[in-house]
Motif scaffolding. Structure first.
Motif, PDB file in Angstrom:
ATOM      1  N   VAL A  74      45.975  41.292  59.026  1.00  0.00           N
ATOM      2  CA  VAL A  74      44.734  40.525  59.144  1.00  0.00           C
ATOM      3  C   VAL A  74      44.905  39.131  58.558  1.00  0.00           C
ATOM      4  O   VAL A  74      44.444  38.136  59.126  1.00  0.00           O
ATOM      5  CB  VAL A  74      43.577  41.260  58.442  1.00  0.00           C
ATOM      6  CG1 VAL A  74      42.290  40.457  58.548  1.00  0.00           C
ATOM      7  CG2 VAL A  74      43.381  42.647  59.038  1.00  0.00           C
ATOM      8  N   GLY A  75      45.587  39.049  57.420  1.00  0.00           N
ATOM      9  CA  GLY A  75      45.753  37.769  56.740  1.00  0.00           C
ATOM     10  C   GLY A  75      46.713  36.818  57.406  1.00  0.00           C
ATOM     11  O   GLY A  75      46.818  35.659  56.992  1.00  0.00           O
ATOM     12  N   ALA A 176      40.416  38.214  54.015  1.00  0.00           N
ATOM     13  CA  ALA A 176      41.777  37.863  54.436  1.00  0.00           C
ATOM     14  C   ALA A 176      41.749  37.046  55.725  1.00  0.00           C
ATOM     15  O   ALA A 176      42.539  36.107  55.910  1.00  0.00           O
ATOM     16  CB  ALA A 176      42.601  39.135  54.630  1.00  0.00           C
ATOM     17  N   PHE A 177      40.838  37.378  56.624  1.00  0.00           N
ATOM     18  CA  PHE A 177      40.704  36.673  57.897  1.00  0.00           C
ATOM     19  C   PHE A 177      40.264  35.237  57.663  1.00  0.00           C
ATOM     20  O   PHE A 177      40.788  34.292  58.276  1.00  0.00           O
ATOM     21  CB  PHE A 177      39.693  37.407  58.771  1.00  0.00           C
ATOM     22  CG  PHE A 177      39.652  36.950  60.201  1.00  0.00           C
ATOM     23  CD1 PHE A 177      40.675  37.264  61.073  1.00  0.00           C
ATOM     24  CD2 PHE A 177      38.579  36.213  60.678  1.00  0.00           C
ATOM     25  CE1 PHE A 177      40.642  36.849  62.398  1.00  0.00           C
ATOM     26  CE2 PHE A 177      38.530  35.798  61.991  1.00  0.00           C
ATOM     27  CZ  PHE A 177      39.565  36.115  62.855  1.00  0.00           C
ATOM     28  N   ALA A 178      39.300  35.051  56.758  1.00  0.00           N
ATOM     29  CA  ALA A 178      38.835  33.707  56.434  1.00  0.00           C
ATOM     30  C   ALA A 178      39.932  32.902  55.743  1.00  0.00           C
ATOM     31  O   ALA A 178      40.084  31.703  55.984  1.00  0.00           O
ATOM     32  CB  ALA A 178      37.589  33.780  55.548  1.00  0.00           C
ATOM     33  N   GLY A 179      40.710  33.568  54.902  1.00  0.00           N
ATOM     34  CA  GLY A 179      41.806  32.888  54.219  1.00  0.00           C
ATOM     35  C   GLY A 179      42.830  32.326  55.185  1.00  0.00           C
ATOM     36  O   GLY A 179      43.434  31.274  54.932  1.00  0.00           O
ATOM     37  N   LYS A 190      48.028  32.989  49.160  1.00  0.00           N
ATOM     38  CA  LYS A 190      47.089  32.063  48.537  1.00  0.00           C
ATOM     39  C   LYS A 190      45.690  32.680  48.458  1.00  0.00           C
ATOM     40  O   LYS A 190      44.971  32.483  47.472  1.00  0.00           O
ATOM     41  CB  LYS A 190      47.050  30.754  49.319  1.00  0.00           C
ATOM     42  CG  LYS A 190      48.341  29.964  49.245  1.00  0.00           C
ATOM     43  CD  LYS A 190      48.269  28.697  50.090  1.00  0.00           C
ATOM     44  CE  LYS A 190      49.579  27.915  50.021  1.00  0.00           C
ATOM     45  NZ  LYS A 190      49.546  26.706  50.900  1.00  0.00           N
ATOM     46  N   THR A 191      45.323  33.425  49.500  1.00  0.00           N
ATOM     47  CA  THR A 191      44.008  34.077  49.490  1.00  0.00           C
ATOM     48  C   THR A 191      43.921  35.091  48.366  1.00  0.00           C
ATOM     49  O   THR A 191      42.911  35.160  47.640  1.00  0.00           O
ATOM     50  CB  THR A 191      43.748  34.767  50.838  1.00  0.00           C
ATOM     51  OG1 THR A 191      43.807  33.801  51.892  1.00  0.00           O
ATOM     52  CG2 THR A 191      42.388  35.434  50.851  1.00  0.00           C
ATOM     53  N   LEU A 192      44.969  35.900  48.204  1.00  0.00           N
ATOM     54  CA  LEU A 192      44.975  36.901  47.133  1.00  0.00           C
ATOM     55  C   LEU A 192      44.917  36.246  45.759  1.00  0.00           C
ATOM     56  O   LEU A 192      44.253  36.746  44.843  1.00  0.00           O
ATOM     57  CB  LEU A 192      46.212  37.792  47.256  1.00  0.00           C
ATOM     58  CG  LEU A 192      46.276  38.689  48.498  1.00  0.00           C
ATOM     59  CD1 LEU A 192      47.586  39.458  48.537  1.00  0.00           C
ATOM     60  CD2 LEU A 192      45.098  39.655  48.525  1.00  0.00           C
ATOM     61  N   ILE A 197      41.800  34.999  40.946  1.00  0.00           N
ATOM     62  CA  ILE A 197      41.248  34.016  40.011  1.00  0.00           C
ATOM     63  C   ILE A 197      39.717  34.113  39.978  1.00  0.00           C
ATOM     64  O   ILE A 197      39.098  34.071  38.909  1.00  0.00           O
ATOM     65  CB  ILE A 197      41.688  32.593  40.393  1.00  0.00           C
ATOM     66  CG1 ILE A 197      43.201  32.437  40.178  1.00  0.00           C
ATOM     67  CG2 ILE A 197      40.933  31.547  39.583  1.00  0.00           C
ATOM     68  CD1 ILE A 197      43.752  31.115  40.663  1.00  0.00           C
ATOM     69  N   THR A 198      39.113  34.267  41.165  1.00  0.00           N
ATOM     70  CA  THR A 198      37.655  34.371  41.238  1.00  0.00           C
ATOM     71  C   THR A 198      37.147  35.603  40.500  1.00  0.00           C
ATOM     72  O   THR A 198      36.167  35.528  39.746  1.00  0.00           O
ATOM     73  CB  THR A 198      37.200  34.426  42.709  1.00  0.00           C
ATOM     74  OG1 THR A 198      37.675  33.260  43.397  1.00  0.00           O
ATOM     75  CG2 THR A 198      35.687  34.487  42.806  1.00  0.00           C
TER      76      THR A 198
END
Length: 265
Positions: A74-75, A176-179, A190-192, A197-198
Motif C-alpha cells: 500500500v505504501g 500509508a496510501f496518503a504517505g 518516511k511515513t512510518l 514521531i506523531t
C-alpha cells in the motif's frame, strides 16, 4: 459534462487496464510474496506455539502482523511519483486526477485487502497441513482449529468491535496510501517515521496533561484518564478508540487525493 471531466467509467477502466498491463510483473511478484509471507508467518507461529496454538484467538496476532506487512504494498502506491520524468508522463495520461487516485486505491488497497485475505486463508490451511504430529512430545496438529473468517469474527461478538477492527485496518492502509502521495522517495519509511514521531509527541502531550490535571495520581510517564460508563457495555475510553478507528480513514483518503492534485499543478 462536468461530471464526465471528473470521472468516466470507460476512462477509469482503460487506465486500470493500462496500469495492470504495465506493472503486471510487479503485481504478480507482490501476490507471490504475499502468499509466501502468509504461509511462512502462520507456519512459524504454529511451530513455535506447538500445543499452545489451539484456539481461533491465536490467529488474531498473526493476522494483524500479516496485514501490517501488507503496508509495504500500500505504501508504495503511485510509483511514478518517485521519478521526475515518470511523474510528468503520469500526469499527462488522459485521465482525471480522481481516476488516477481511484485506480491506485482499487489496486493497492481494495485488491491487496481481498487477495491478502484469500492468501492468508490458503496459507493457514497449508500451514496446518504441514504440521507433523510428534507422539514423543504428545503433539497432535489436529488440535489446531481450521482457519475461518466467520469463526474468527465470532471471537468479537460486538458489532462495534468488528467494525472497529475492519476500519482500523482501512485507516492504517489509508495512512500509508496518503504517505505515498506526500513523499517521492522512500515514502513508506518516511511515513512510518512521521507516524512514530506523531505518536511519541501525543504520548508526551497526554503525559503533560496528566501531570497538569492529576499531579497527585501520576508520576513519571504515567497517563491518567478518568473512566466513566456511558452504557452498560461502553466506557468513555472505548468510545475514544472507536471514534479514532471509525474516522481516521475519512481524513487521510481525501488528504491523499488533495496532495496528488497538488502535485499535478
Amino acid at each position: 459534462m462536468k461530471l464526465n471531466r471528473f470521472f468516466s467509467l470507460n476512462r477509469f477502466a482503460r487506465l486500470l487496464k493500462y496500469d495492470l498491463l504495465i506493472n503486471q510483473r510487479l503485481y504478480l511478484l507482490g501476490v507471490l510474496g504475499m502468499g509466501i509471507i502468509a504461509y511462512g508467518f502462520i507456519w512459524f507461529f504454529m511451530y513455535m506455539g506447538r500445543s499452545g496454538f489451539n484456539s481461533y484467538e491465536d490467529y488474531f496476532p498473526v493476522l494483524i502482523m500479516y496485514f501490517m506487512g501488507l503496508l509495504v504494498l500500500v505504501g508504495t502506491a503511485f510509483p511514478a511519483l518517485n521519478n521526475s520524468v515518470l511523474r510528468g508522463n503520469y500526469f499527462l495520461l488522459p485521465a482525471s486526477i480522481f481516476e488516477k487516485f481511484l485506480v491506485q486505491f482499487v489496486i493497492r488497497v481494495v485488491l491487496v485487502t481481498f487477495i491478502g485475505m484469500g492468501l492468508f486463508w490458503v496459507g493457514a490451511h497449508l500451514a496446518k497441513a504441514s504440521m507433523v504430529s510428534n507422539p514423543l512430545r504428545n503433539y497432535d496438529p489436529s488440535i489446531i482449529p481450521d482457519f475461518s473468517y466467520a469463526n474468527l469474527f465470532e471471537e468479537l461478538p460486538s458489532f462495534r468491535d468488528r467494525l472497529a477492527l475492519i476500519l482500523s485496518g482501512l485507516s492504517c492502509f489509508s495512512i500509508a496510501f496518503a504517505g505515498a502521495t506526500f513523499f517521492n522517495r522512500f515514502a513508506l519509511v518516511k511515513t512510518l517515521i512521521v507516524v512514530a514521531i506523531t505518536i511519541g509527541l501525543l504520548i508526551v502531550f497526554f503525559v503533560l496533561l496528566s501531570h497538569l490535571f492529576y499531579p497527585d495520581v501520576v508520576s513519571g510517564f504515567d497517563i491518567f484518564v478518568r473512566e466513566y460508563r456511558l452504557a452498560d457495555d461502553l466506557i468513555n475510553i472505548q468510545l475514544y478508540f472507536y471514534m479514532l478507528a471509525y474516522s481516521t480513514w475519512l481524513f487521510f483518503l481525501p488528504l491523499a487525493y488533495m496532495k496528488l492534485k497538488e502535485k499535478e499543478i
